[in-house]
Design an enzyme around this catalytic site. Sequence first.
Site, PDB file in Angstrom:
ATOM      1  N   CYS A  37     -45.236   7.146  19.519  1.00 41.61           N
ATOM      2  CA  CYS A  37     -46.083   7.284  18.333  1.00 41.61           C
ATOM      3  C   CYS A  37     -46.100   6.011  17.500  1.00 41.61           C
ATOM      4  O   CYS A  37     -45.131   5.270  17.454  1.00 41.61           O
ATOM      5  CB  CYS A  37     -45.565   8.409  17.453  1.00 41.61           C
ATOM      6  SG  CYS A  37     -45.417   9.969  18.297  1.00 41.61           S
TER       7      CYS A  37
ATOM      8  N   ARG B  57     -48.046   0.945  23.167  1.00 39.30           N
ATOM      9  CA  ARG B  57     -46.804   1.722  23.117  1.00 39.30           C
ATOM     10  C   ARG B  57     -46.924   3.060  23.847  1.00 39.30           C
ATOM     11  O   ARG B  57     -45.926   3.732  24.060  1.00 39.30           O
ATOM     12  CB  ARG B  57     -46.418   1.975  21.660  1.00 39.30           C
ATOM     13  CG  ARG B  57     -46.123   0.706  20.900  1.00 39.30           C
ATOM     14  CD  ARG B  57     -45.932   1.007  19.445  1.00 39.30           C
ATOM     15  NE  ARG B  57     -44.752   1.817  19.244  1.00 39.30           N
ATOM     16  CZ  ARG B  57     -43.560   1.333  18.942  1.00 39.30           C
ATOM     17  NH1 ARG B  57     -43.404   0.041  18.813  1.00 39.30           N
ATOM     18  NH2 ARG B  57     -42.534   2.121  18.769  1.00 39.30           N
TER      19      ARG B  57
ATOM     20  N   GLY C 185     -40.986  10.609  15.382  1.00 41.99           N
ATOM     21  CA  GLY C 185     -39.650  11.205  15.464  1.00 41.99           C
ATOM     22  C   GLY C 185     -39.749  12.683  15.769  1.00 41.99           C
ATOM     23  O   GLY C 185     -40.816  13.189  16.158  1.00 41.99           O
TER      24      GLY C 185
END
Length: 610
Positions: free
Chosen positions: A2, A27, A101
């Site tokens: 993320c 990413r 997260g």
Amino acid sequence: MCGIVGYTGAHEASPILLAGLRRLEYRGYDSSGIATISDSQMIVRKKSGRVRVLEEALVVEPAPGSCGISHTRWATHGPATDRNAHPHVGHGGTVAVVHNGVIENHSSLRKELEARGIVFKSQTDTEVIAHLIAVELGDGDDLLAAVEAILPRLEGTYGLAVVSPRCPGQVIGARLGSPLVLGLGEGEHLIASDPVAILPHTSRVAFLQDGEVVRVTPHDFEIRHRERGSITPRIDRIDWKPDAGELSGYDHYMQKEIHEQPDTVRDACRGRLRKAEGTAYFGGLNMSPRQLRGIRRVVFAACGTSWHAALVGEYLIERLARLPVEVEYASEFRYRNAPLDSRTLVFVLSQSGETADTLGALREATRQGHPTLAICNTVGSTIAREADGGIYLHAGHEVGVASTKAFSAQVAVLTMLALELGRLRHLSFPDGVAVVEALESVPDLIAEVLKTEPIIARAAEKLTHAQSALYLGRDIHFPVALEGALKLKEISYLHAEGYPTAEMKHGPIALIDKQTPCVFVAPKGSLHAKTLSNVEEVRARLGPIISVGTEGDESLMSLSDSFLPIPDVPEIIQPLLAVIPLQLLAYHVARLRGCDIDKPRNLAKSVTVE
Ligand code: F6R
């Protein structure tokens, strides 16, 4: 994984946010979204798929405003749908949140909020954060206080960015275990999970620490720590090579980064080789020669490609320094309660410096009171900052999700580390000089291997239609075989396994048939004759053979369907050359199979969740 970008300033936010998201695409992600504040209204747009899809949606339904947040999501809780994409909007539409997260207690928080009549729109863990903040904000307008108030309720990790129509011009960020950086511009401020997203705007950045919350407005910022109160951050300047994010004529970042490796190794070795003393030296280790000589054991903890590099390091250190080395999966090490004594040197290896498992291993070793060192590429990353000392790779920004140049830089650094540790023990001066000279020759030799790309591209045709492949290597080439197999899996989605060559007889040989190629990593060395026997065993079972070998090795060539030559060099530097054909092989197989090489499915560049 993320990505977060937030902006507040004088310009329209959405083009800046989208450009930032595009810079984070490398990413890995599967949906994206944006929330802006305009005339005290909040506009939220989100889409599954690539950032391009979001951009197209914004042409039809723009998101005006000079303050906003945005996100690329890599699905953890709930599939990659428009609904599950971030930002998530809190009860009553008063806040929007993007989150990196994992919130581990999201189920109980969700139940509690549902009992209060709040209706959830997504399956994500993040949505609980949006509702908690909205409930806390109530009719008020102190967004920072609302965020600070609910953070203690969250168990897990977060990098957060929050906006509210009640507080136009403000972006709130918070960090615990997931990186967040503040970019300081002229009349504008940005926040991001990765400096790459904001560096075209400003090179002045402040890395948030765990437990810190930031409020940014166009002209001001304020950072507070949950225990220490108001914080004056350290401002870092990050050098940004403008072309680092460009393809420079290559078709893919992976291909570009494979071809950069002569420079990668040169940069990793720069200023560290001491030929006059036949050794190497690292300033950042913060350890005296006496302390280094007192070490009795080395433990490496890492994941994926970095773990493979560490395995090469094990062979090198055992060979040159005669020190016992253990290589641990960081994800296992952190919970294993491994016995470490005071003469054990603990290293973590990480390209990104943000891998959650590796960071966990570092923290576990620190908790046990051990000095910890990091071998890391990303300057200012969490691992680099938390370690007691370490070695930067100087490999430059690695964009390709499949790590290539970072591996070479790690192996070059580990060769130098083995040399330094060896010279502090029994390694003689002439032997040390020989290692220095071998390392100095590597960049030009890698350039030679890169010229064989057409041969490798032809060999790739033999793998394209296979179901599965075995990668085999002995001794120091076993980790290289593992790395070759990982590269193939990651970007071509072909099943591949790496084994020590002789181990093949103990099971994997059952897989060998006409459709199952074996890739041998077999440059000439002390065990070469034994390897040739293993090649014969595969040939006897009609398995196609691709081999990486020393140029002119007629015996291996005659047994191989494709022979990928590397120059004749000392064993100690062979891994740095042998990995190149394997990286290119995986690249060309993926290309022939039409795979999305720089954005392989399900993968993320830096894995910031456990
Ligand atoms: C493989 C790959 C991953 C990473 C692993 C560790 O191509 O990229 O296996 O090597 O996730 O990442 P770092 O080195 O950033 O800790």
